[in-house]
Write an enzyme that holds these catalytic residues in place. Structure first.
Site, PDB file in Angstrom:
ATOM      1  CD  GLU A  44       2.315   1.636  -4.932  1.00  0.00           C
ATOM      2  OE1 GLU A  44       3.169   1.837  -4.032  1.00  0.00           O
ATOM      3  OE2 GLU A  44       1.084   1.738  -4.739  1.00  0.00           O
ATOM      4  NE  ARG A  48       8.108  -0.813   0.053  1.00  0.00           N
ATOM      5  CZ  ARG A  48       7.107  -1.126   0.869  1.00  0.00           C
ATOM      6  NH1 ARG A  48       7.043  -2.334   1.404  1.00  0.00           N
ATOM      7  NH2 ARG A  48       6.168  -0.239   1.144  1.00  0.00           N
ATOM      8  CE  LYS A 132       1.125   3.976  -0.512  1.00  0.00           C
ATOM      9  NZ  LYS A 132       2.287   3.366  -1.213  1.00  0.00           N
TER      10      LYS A 132
END
Length: 211
Positions: A44, A48, A132
């Site tokens: 993953e 960001r 998640k």
């Protein structure tokens, strides 16, 4: 929509899903190869930094056997950008109705982030069963997931957030946890130093956890 992968398939790839934030897309290729060499099948990459989308492209191109996904997908635009970059799945720290709708129509699976029973129920309404759980440790860790599993038995989780290797087995022992997300598999300092051998070793440990 029929997809090549569904969220449940992504969660089942490896017991630990490495979570990384990359400042330099060039590091994505050797990182991906180190994870594969250690037995990890997925990665993953969080959206960001300005390099994130390019990092997804590089990892997907240089290690096609690795299933690369995008994390920190906050909007429909983020989801579209991740798909265009070659991400094969997406995860979000939370969810909005707009993102949930977009995810249902997307060609890759989305695992929305949840913190409460109400958010799981909202996910159910939109057709989701894989989530998640974030931020996992701050929300109560395995104990919280065990409690959520009683009334919401069909939900499956990838808990992420503050989880170190010492806690992984406690999460994986729960029937509703399929994998655990962790930044410890590929720490920022090891990536910055280009210490791919160390990351391969950490990946090997992560791949060895029993579900």
């Amino acid at each position: 929509m029929m997809r090549a992968l569904e969220a449940k398939d992504v969660f089942a790839l490896s017991p630990v899903m490495p979570v990384v934030t990359l400042e330099n897309a060039a590091s994505a290729g050797p990182l991906a190869r180190a994870l594969l060499a250690g037995g990890i099948k997925t990665l993953e990459i969080a959206l960001r930094t300005p390099a994130s989308l390019d990092a997804i492209r590089v990892a997907a191109a240089e290690a096609p056997e690795l299933v690369v996904g995008a994390g920190t997908v906050l909007t429909e635009a983020d989801l579209e950008a991740a798909i265009e970059a070659g991400a094969r799945y997406a995860l979000s720290p939370g969810a909005t109705p707009a993102l949930l709708r977009a995810g249902r129509g997307a060609p890759i699976p989305l695992a929305p982030g949840i913190a409460t029973a109400s958010e799981i129920m909202l996910g159910y309404e939109h057709g989701y069963t894989c989530f998640k759980f974030f931020p996992a440790e701050a929300l109560g860790g395995p104990s919280a997931l065990k409690q959520l599993g009683a009334p919401l038995a069909s939900a499956r989780f990838c808990p992420t957030g503050g989880i170190g290797p010492e806690a992984v087995s406690k999460y994986l022992a729960l029937p509703n946890v399929v994998c655990v997300g962790g930044s410890w598999v590929a720490p920022a300092d090891k990536i910055a130093a280009g210490d791919w051998a160390a990351i391969e070793s950490l990946a090997r440990k992560a791949a060895s956890f029993a579900r």
